[in-house]
Design a protein around this motif. Sequence first.
Motif, PDB file in Angstrom:
ATOM      1  N   TYR A 108       4.178  93.358  -7.750  1.00 46.64           N
ATOM      2  CA  TYR A 108       3.634  94.496  -8.474  1.00 46.64           C
ATOM      3  C   TYR A 108       2.673  95.283  -7.584  1.00 46.64           C
ATOM      4  N   LEU A 109       2.574  96.561  -7.864  1.00 44.30           N
ATOM      5  CA  LEU A 109       1.592  97.397  -7.189  1.00 44.30           C
ATOM      6  C   LEU A 109       0.858  98.193  -8.264  1.00 44.30           C
ATOM      7  N   SER A 162      10.747  99.732  -9.752  1.00 46.13           N
ATOM      8  CA  SER A 162      10.682 100.525 -10.983  1.00 46.13           C
ATOM      9  C   SER A 162       9.227 100.836 -11.300  1.00 46.13           C
ATOM     10  N   GLY A 163       9.025 101.713 -12.262  1.00 53.43           N
ATOM     11  CA  GLY A 163       7.679 102.012 -12.714  1.00 53.43           C
ATOM     12  C   GLY A 163       7.135 103.351 -12.283  1.00 53.43           C
ATOM     13  N   LEU A 188      -0.786 103.899 -12.343  1.00 60.28           N
ATOM     14  CA  LEU A 188       0.595 103.483 -12.502  1.00 60.28           C
ATOM     15  C   LEU A 188       0.731 102.064 -11.988  1.00 60.28           C
ATOM     16  N   ARG A 189       1.667 101.356 -12.563  1.00 59.55           N
ATOM     17  CA  ARG A 189       1.981 100.023 -12.070  1.00 59.55           C
ATOM     18  C   ARG A 189       3.454  99.982 -11.694  1.00 59.55           C
ATOM     19  N   SER A 212       0.248  92.333  -6.126  1.00 56.84           N
ATOM     20  CA  SER A 212       0.265  90.969  -6.644  1.00 56.84           C
ATOM     21  C   SER A 212       1.710  90.507  -6.759  1.00 56.84           C
ATOM     22  N   ARG A 213       1.881  89.223  -6.983  1.00 60.65           N
ATOM     23  CA  ARG A 213       3.240  88.694  -7.070  1.00 60.65           C
ATOM     24  C   ARG A 213       3.292  87.605  -8.131  1.00 60.65           C
TER      25      ARG A 213
END
Length: 122
Positions: free
Chosen positions: A79-80, A6-7, A17-18, A70-71
């Motif tokens: 996450y990106l 999502s995101g 954006l994340r 990251s996680r």
Amino acid sequence: VQLQASGGGLVQAGGSLRLSCAASGRTFSISTMAWFRQAPGKERDFVAAIRWGGSRTYYGDSVKGRCTISRDNAKNMVYLQMNSLKPEDTGVYYCAGSTSPGPPTAAGMDYWGKGTLVTVSS
């Protein structure tokens, strides 16, 4: 393992954006989590990856210096963070997971989520 990305959304060039990826199911089997993207009419390209049990990260050449993966193992999230976005970053972004400790390639991924669309306008 089920993955849900999502995101995504529409952003102007230079923006940020994340993306988030929620993992569920047998997440203990995952060795590596990764993001890939696919632009219209093009092949799926590697963006970034992170080891589930460690801190090692990998980035595609086109996003190095602009993206951070990251996680959060406690939440089973990856996450990106994408900064300084360019129109060529446009595409569907897929979250993927591998049970193998090998290099993060698309062929090596065992699990794929449905993508989230990122559109960067110029």
